[in-house]
Motif scaffolding. Structure first.
Motif, PDB file in Angstrom:
ATOM      1  N   CYS A  20     -20.817  12.290 -76.872  1.00 48.91           N
ATOM      2  CA  CYS A  20     -21.392  11.263 -76.007  1.00 48.91           C
ATOM      3  C   CYS A  20     -20.300  10.425 -75.353  1.00 48.91           C
ATOM      4  O   CYS A  20     -19.413   9.912 -76.027  1.00 48.91           O
ATOM      5  CB  CYS A  20     -22.293  10.368 -76.855  1.00 48.91           C
ATOM      6  SG  CYS A  20     -22.819   8.869 -76.044  1.00 48.91           S
ATOM      7  N   CYS A  23     -19.754   6.769 -76.639  1.00 47.19           N
ATOM      8  CA  CYS A  23     -18.933   6.599 -77.843  1.00 47.19           C
ATOM      9  C   CYS A  23     -17.450   6.603 -77.503  1.00 47.19           C
ATOM     10  O   CYS A  23     -16.695   5.722 -77.931  1.00 47.19           O
ATOM     11  CB  CYS A  23     -19.211   7.730 -78.840  1.00 47.19           C
ATOM     12  SG  CYS A  23     -20.893   7.814 -79.457  1.00 47.19           S
ATOM     13  N   THR A  24     -17.035   7.591 -76.763  1.00 45.29           N
ATOM     14  CA  THR A  24     -15.614   7.741 -76.434  1.00 45.29           C
ATOM     15  C   THR A  24     -15.128   6.568 -75.600  1.00 45.29           C
ATOM     16  O   THR A  24     -14.039   6.036 -75.825  1.00 45.29           O
ATOM     17  CB  THR A  24     -15.374   9.088 -75.722  1.00 45.29           C
ATOM     18  OG1 THR A  24     -16.006  10.131 -76.484  1.00 45.29           O
ATOM     19  CG2 THR A  24     -13.897   9.384 -75.593  1.00 45.29           C
ATOM     20  N   THR A  88     -12.033  10.032 -84.195  1.00 46.51           N
ATOM     21  CA  THR A  88     -13.265   9.309 -83.888  1.00 46.51           C
ATOM     22  C   THR A  88     -14.397  10.206 -83.372  1.00 46.51           C
ATOM     23  O   THR A  88     -15.360   9.708 -82.791  1.00 46.51           O
ATOM     24  CB  THR A  88     -12.981   8.168 -82.883  1.00 46.51           C
ATOM     25  OG1 THR A  88     -12.323   8.699 -81.733  1.00 46.51           O
ATOM     26  CG2 THR A  88     -12.108   7.088 -83.523  1.00 46.51           C
ATOM     27  N   HIS A  89     -14.258  11.507 -83.573  1.00 43.15           N
ATOM     28  CA  HIS A  89     -15.377  12.423 -83.315  1.00 43.15           C
ATOM     29  C   HIS A  89     -15.150  13.674 -84.156  1.00 43.15           C
ATOM     30  O   HIS A  89     -14.111  13.802 -84.799  1.00 43.15           O
ATOM     31  CB  HIS A  89     -15.514  12.748 -81.819  1.00 43.15           C
ATOM     32  CG  HIS A  89     -14.598  13.815 -81.308  1.00 43.15           C
ATOM     33  ND1 HIS A  89     -13.235  13.646 -81.171  1.00 43.15           N
ATOM     34  CD2 HIS A  89     -14.853  15.072 -80.887  1.00 43.15           C
ATOM     35  CE1 HIS A  89     -12.699  14.757 -80.696  1.00 43.15           C
ATOM     36  NE2 HIS A  89     -13.659  15.640 -80.526  1.00 43.15           N
ATOM     37  N   PHE A 158     -22.013   0.575 -74.426  1.00 43.76           N
ATOM     38  CA  PHE A 158     -22.038  -0.042 -75.765  1.00 43.76           C
ATOM     39  C   PHE A 158     -21.930  -1.557 -75.671  1.00 43.76           C
ATOM     40  O   PHE A 158     -22.655  -2.274 -76.361  1.00 43.76           O
ATOM     41  CB  PHE A 158     -20.918   0.538 -76.628  1.00 43.76           C
ATOM     42  CG  PHE A 158     -20.840  -0.054 -78.002  1.00 43.76           C
ATOM     43  CD1 PHE A 158     -21.868   0.117 -78.915  1.00 43.76           C
ATOM     44  CD2 PHE A 158     -19.724  -0.778 -78.405  1.00 43.76           C
ATOM     45  CE1 PHE A 158     -21.799  -0.424 -80.187  1.00 43.76           C
ATOM     46  CE2 PHE A 158     -19.647  -1.321 -79.676  1.00 43.76           C
ATOM     47  CZ  PHE A 158     -20.688  -1.149 -80.575  1.00 43.76           C
ATOM     48  N   CYS A 167     -26.616   2.895 -80.134  1.00 48.02           N
ATOM     49  CA  CYS A 167     -25.385   2.105 -80.225  1.00 48.02           C
ATOM     50  C   CYS A 167     -25.156   1.615 -81.653  1.00 48.02           C
ATOM     51  O   CYS A 167     -24.043   1.708 -82.178  1.00 48.02           O
ATOM     52  CB  CYS A 167     -25.434   0.922 -79.259  1.00 48.02           C
ATOM     53  SG  CYS A 167     -25.420   1.399 -77.520  1.00 48.02           S
ATOM     54  N   ILE A 171     -22.645   4.653 -82.337  1.00 52.75           N
ATOM     55  CA  ILE A 171     -21.396   4.156 -81.741  1.00 52.75           C
ATOM     56  C   ILE A 171     -20.726   3.107 -82.629  1.00 52.75           C
ATOM     57  O   ILE A 171     -19.510   3.172 -82.847  1.00 52.75           O
ATOM     58  CB  ILE A 171     -21.648   3.600 -80.325  1.00 52.75           C
ATOM     59  CG1 ILE A 171     -22.264   4.682 -79.437  1.00 52.75           C
ATOM     60  CG2 ILE A 171     -20.335   3.102 -79.716  1.00 52.75           C
ATOM     61  CD1 ILE A 171     -22.700   4.194 -78.054  1.00 52.75           C
ATOM     62  N   LYS A 174     -18.456   4.426 -85.293  1.00 53.95           N
ATOM     63  CA  LYS A 174     -17.222   5.015 -84.750  1.00 53.95           C
ATOM     64  C   LYS A 174     -16.233   3.924 -84.358  1.00 53.95           C
ATOM     65  O   LYS A 174     -15.025   4.056 -84.597  1.00 53.95           O
ATOM     66  CB  LYS A 174     -17.538   5.905 -83.545  1.00 53.95           C
ATOM     67  CG  LYS A 174     -18.241   7.186 -83.923  1.00 53.95           C
ATOM     68  CD  LYS A 174     -18.484   8.067 -82.721  1.00 53.95           C
ATOM     69  CE  LYS A 174     -19.188   9.344 -83.153  1.00 53.95           C
ATOM     70  NZ  LYS A 174     -18.981  10.427 -82.235  1.00 53.95           N
TER      71      LYS A 174
END
Length: 187
Positions: A20, A23-24, A88-89, A158, A167, A171, A174
């Motif tokens: 997504c 998220c990044t 982070t993923h 976010f 979120c 998210i 993360k």
């Protein structure tokens, strides 16, 4: 607010798909040395036609949800940027991040220079050689062929919707992981 670069501080751009894009983007907005982050769509099959979120969500466009990361290499080394990305993923699931399934959610690094490409390929090879993850890293590493910015409502999602279910449940953890593991890289 992103920093503005001075003429003495050249920037570089790289495009990261970590599932997504919300998220990044939320992670890389917090990284010292990152000057700009923008959500969008990278490396699809029809690079002449701008994709839409609805089209990308069908999984038929070949585009990945990705972010453009503009960074100052003298402040943030590419290997440090990649360390944050991989922490982070989940780079071991093909075309999937958690409950998000489809090629649009693949893990990918899309480079703008031959040097970036070599560093990213070496980094992935080293992760696999060291068995850094419980399964092989399947992150796609390729030169950028196309990037289209996402629609306005997807930018800084976010920050605008921290209480929304996705979120809060996906998210926020993360971001918390980034904060705890990479406090030395935060703005």
């Amino acid at each position: 607010m992103p920093h503005q670069s001075s003429p003495q501080q050249p920037t570089a751009s790289i495009y990261l798909a970590g599932g997504c894009f919300w998220c990044t983007e939320a992670i890389f907005r917090r990284v010292r040395g990152v000057q700009h982050v923008r959500s969008g769509y990278a490396n699809g099959t029809d690079i002449a036609t701008p994709p839409t979120y609805a089209a990308v969500c069908t999984g038929t466009t070949g585009y990945a949800e990705a972010v453009e990361v503009v960074y100052a290499p003298q402040e943030l080394a590419l290997v440090d940027l990649l360390a944050i990305f991989f922490a982070t993923h989940d780079p071991t699931t093909l075309n999937r991040q958690g409950n998000d399934v489809g090629t649009q959610y693949r893990s990918g690094i899309y480079t703008t220079t031959a040097e970036q490409l070599a560093v990213a390929q070496d980094y992935v090879a080293q992760l696999n050689q060291d068995r850094s993850f419980p399964a092989p890293v399947v992150t796609e590493v390729a030169p950028l062929t196309a990037f289209y910015p996402a629609e306005e409502e997807h930018h800084d999602y976010f920050a605008q919707h921290p209480q929304a279910g996705y979120c809060a449940w996906v998210i926020a953890p993360k971001v918390a992981k980034f904060t705890s593991q990479f406090a030395h890289c935060m703005r």
